[in-house]
Scaffold this motif. Sequence first.
Motif, PDB file in Angstrom:
ATOM      1  N   GLN A 245      -4.928  -3.517  -5.764  1.00 49.98           N
ATOM      2  CA  GLN A 245      -5.150  -2.379  -4.889  1.00 49.98           C
ATOM      3  C   GLN A 245      -6.072  -1.366  -5.560  1.00 49.98           C
ATOM      4  O   GLN A 245      -6.193  -1.338  -6.787  1.00 49.98           O
ATOM      5  N   LEU A 246      -6.702  -0.549  -4.735  1.00 54.69           N
ATOM      6  CA  LEU A 246      -7.582   0.499  -5.246  1.00 54.69           C
ATOM      7  C   LEU A 246      -7.070   1.862  -4.800  1.00 54.69           C
ATOM      8  O   LEU A 246      -7.303   2.284  -3.663  1.00 54.69           O
ATOM      9  N   PRO A 247      -6.363   2.593  -5.664  1.00 52.16           N
ATOM     10  CA  PRO A 247      -5.901   3.939  -5.322  1.00 52.16           C
ATOM     11  C   PRO A 247      -7.045   4.939  -5.379  1.00 52.16           C
ATOM     12  O   PRO A 247      -8.160   4.606  -5.803  1.00 52.16           O
ATOM     13  N   PRO A 248      -6.801   6.186  -4.974  1.00 52.72           N
ATOM     14  CA  PRO A 248      -7.876   7.192  -4.960  1.00 52.72           C
ATOM     15  C   PRO A 248      -8.526   7.444  -6.314  1.00 52.72           C
ATOM     16  O   PRO A 248      -9.675   7.900  -6.370  1.00 52.72           O
ATOM     17  N   MET A 256       2.872  -6.432  -9.739  1.00 50.75           N
ATOM     18  CA  MET A 256       3.497  -7.480 -10.540  1.00 50.75           C
ATOM     19  C   MET A 256       4.879  -7.820  -9.975  1.00 50.75           C
ATOM     20  O   MET A 256       5.118  -7.639  -8.794  1.00 50.75           O
ATOM     21  N   ALA A 257       5.779  -8.316 -10.807  1.00 51.05           N
ATOM     22  CA  ALA A 257       7.036  -8.892 -10.327  1.00 51.05           C
ATOM     23  C   ALA A 257       7.870  -7.917  -9.507  1.00 51.05           C
ATOM     24  O   ALA A 257       8.534  -8.307  -8.545  1.00 51.05           O
ATOM     25  N   GLU A 258       7.879  -6.645  -9.891  1.00 50.51           N
ATOM     26  CA  GLU A 258       8.678  -5.659  -9.168  1.00 50.51           C
ATOM     27  C   GLU A 258       7.837  -4.883  -8.159  1.00 50.51           C
ATOM     28  O   GLU A 258       8.071  -3.702  -7.897  1.00 50.51           O
ATOM     29  N   ALA A 259       6.891  -5.558  -7.568  1.00 49.08           N
ATOM     30  CA  ALA A 259       6.027  -4.934  -6.568  1.00 49.08           C
ATOM     31  C   ALA A 259       6.848  -4.381  -5.414  1.00 49.08           C
ATOM     32  O   ALA A 259       7.829  -5.001  -4.977  1.00 49.08           O
ATOM     33  N   PRO A 260       6.478  -3.199  -4.894  1.00 50.39           N
ATOM     34  CA  PRO A 260       7.123  -2.721  -3.665  1.00 50.39           C
ATOM     35  C   PRO A 260       6.803  -3.662  -2.519  1.00 50.39           C
ATOM     36  O   PRO A 260       5.838  -4.425  -2.566  1.00 50.39           O
ATOM     37  N   VAL A 261       7.613  -3.616  -1.492  1.00 49.27           N
ATOM     38  CA  VAL A 261       7.425  -4.572  -0.394  1.00 49.27           C
ATOM     39  C   VAL A 261       6.350  -4.120   0.587  1.00 49.27           C
ATOM     40  O   VAL A 261       5.925  -4.902   1.443  1.00 49.27           O
ATOM     41  N   THR A 262       5.908  -2.865   0.498  1.00 47.69           N
ATOM     42  CA  THR A 262       4.805  -2.389   1.321  1.00 47.69           C
ATOM     43  C   THR A 262       3.870  -1.541   0.471  1.00 47.69           C
ATOM     44  O   THR A 262       4.256  -1.038  -0.589  1.00 47.69           O
ATOM     45  N   GLY A 263       2.634  -1.392   0.937  1.00 55.17           N
ATOM     46  CA  GLY A 263       1.668  -0.569   0.238  1.00 55.17           C
ATOM     47  C   GLY A 263       0.529  -0.194   1.177  1.00 55.17           C
ATOM     48  O   GLY A 263       0.225  -0.927   2.121  1.00 55.17           O
ATOM     49  N   GLY A 264      -0.097   0.953   0.910  1.00 56.70           N
ATOM     50  CA  GLY A 264      -1.129   1.433   1.815  1.00 56.70           C
ATOM     51  C   GLY A 264      -2.502   1.598   1.208  1.00 56.70           C
ATOM     52  O   GLY A 264      -3.424   2.052   1.890  1.00 56.70           O
ATOM     53  N   TYR A 265      -2.679   1.229  -0.079  1.00 54.24           N
ATOM     54  CA  TYR A 265      -3.998   1.319  -0.694  1.00 54.24           C
ATOM     55  C   TYR A 265      -4.862   0.137  -0.259  1.00 54.24           C
ATOM     56  O   TYR A 265      -4.354  -0.937   0.073  1.00 54.24           O
ATOM     57  N   PRO A 266      -6.189   0.295  -0.278  1.00 55.21           N
ATOM     58  CA  PRO A 266      -7.067  -0.838   0.018  1.00 55.21           C
ATOM     59  C   PRO A 266      -6.780  -2.027  -0.897  1.00 55.21           C
ATOM     60  O   PRO A 266      -6.582  -1.869  -2.104  1.00 55.21           O
TER      61      PRO A 266
END
Length: 324
Positions: A245-248, A256-266
């Motif tokens: 992902q690319l944050p601001p 990685m392994a404990e990734a959140p189940v959703t995300g909003g970055y490109p």
Amino acid sequence: MSVSVLKPGLLSSLQDRGRRGHAAIGVGRAGAMDGPAWQLANALVGNRGDEATIECTLLGPTLRFERAAWIALTGAPIAARVGDLSLPPWTTCHLPAGSVLQLGGMPLGCRSYLAVRGGFAVAPVLGSRSSDLHAGLGRALRAGDVLALSAEIPLRVRGATEAVGVLPWGLDPQPWFDFGRQPIALLHGSHWAWLDEASRQHVLGGSFAISTDSNRTASRLDGQTLQLREPLELISEAALPGTMQLPPSGQPIVLMAEAPVTGGYPRIGQIAAVDLPRLAQRRPGDTVCFQYSTLEQALARLAEREQRLARLRRHIAQRLEHPE
């Protein structure tokens, strides 16, 4: 009987295959960061393959075994001692009751795995014994913790209950640990085309350093600031390990392994699953570079690795039946 934690190490936690199938209720996978190393540690002590191991990070724990046990260490090279004796990794070792196992630092790599024959008797949560530190399911080991051991079937080795011992054979770590730090395979993400030309060239032609802010949730990459051709307004979507992902800030992160189940970055890329364990072994300050892969190439490499793992596990099981 049990294992007592005398010193916890830098970050040590129980990990198995992971907690899969619960993303719909907001619970991620967790599990071992280096899956092949976890599998082979269990194989070397004759476990079924789904038992929890202790995942050690950079500096391992010191443990006292209240009963005799067979153990194995895989993953990143790690200093291991019982008294004045050094224990080799990637093989099967016997510890008599009362042994104090001292696990030290890792000169290369980031994570090592300690498996015990029979496994740790930890109650599963949602089908897994893995600690998800990000979600608060379980926690890192602490001094004073006591880990129960499951009943084990002894290996048929003469004198196994009397002294520290090592089987006369082991595994070559070269196929399973990236000593050469080769490029990591990266597929284009759904927002790859939104990167400007200079950023696309740097992702696949430049290099990054693993940030000190990296953890089991994400590997943060320090280097040239990446930019989009124009701003994007996105809603959160499903996320999974390996997504870049690319944050601001313009500094990419890889879940990685404990990734959140959703995300909003490109989402500018996706690490090939076969190379996620290699990225997991890069420590803060290590350099990482990426090379483009098609989905077909990534799937073929993953299938080939899984076939090699299955063959090796069968071979180990046969050797353990006749260890002398």
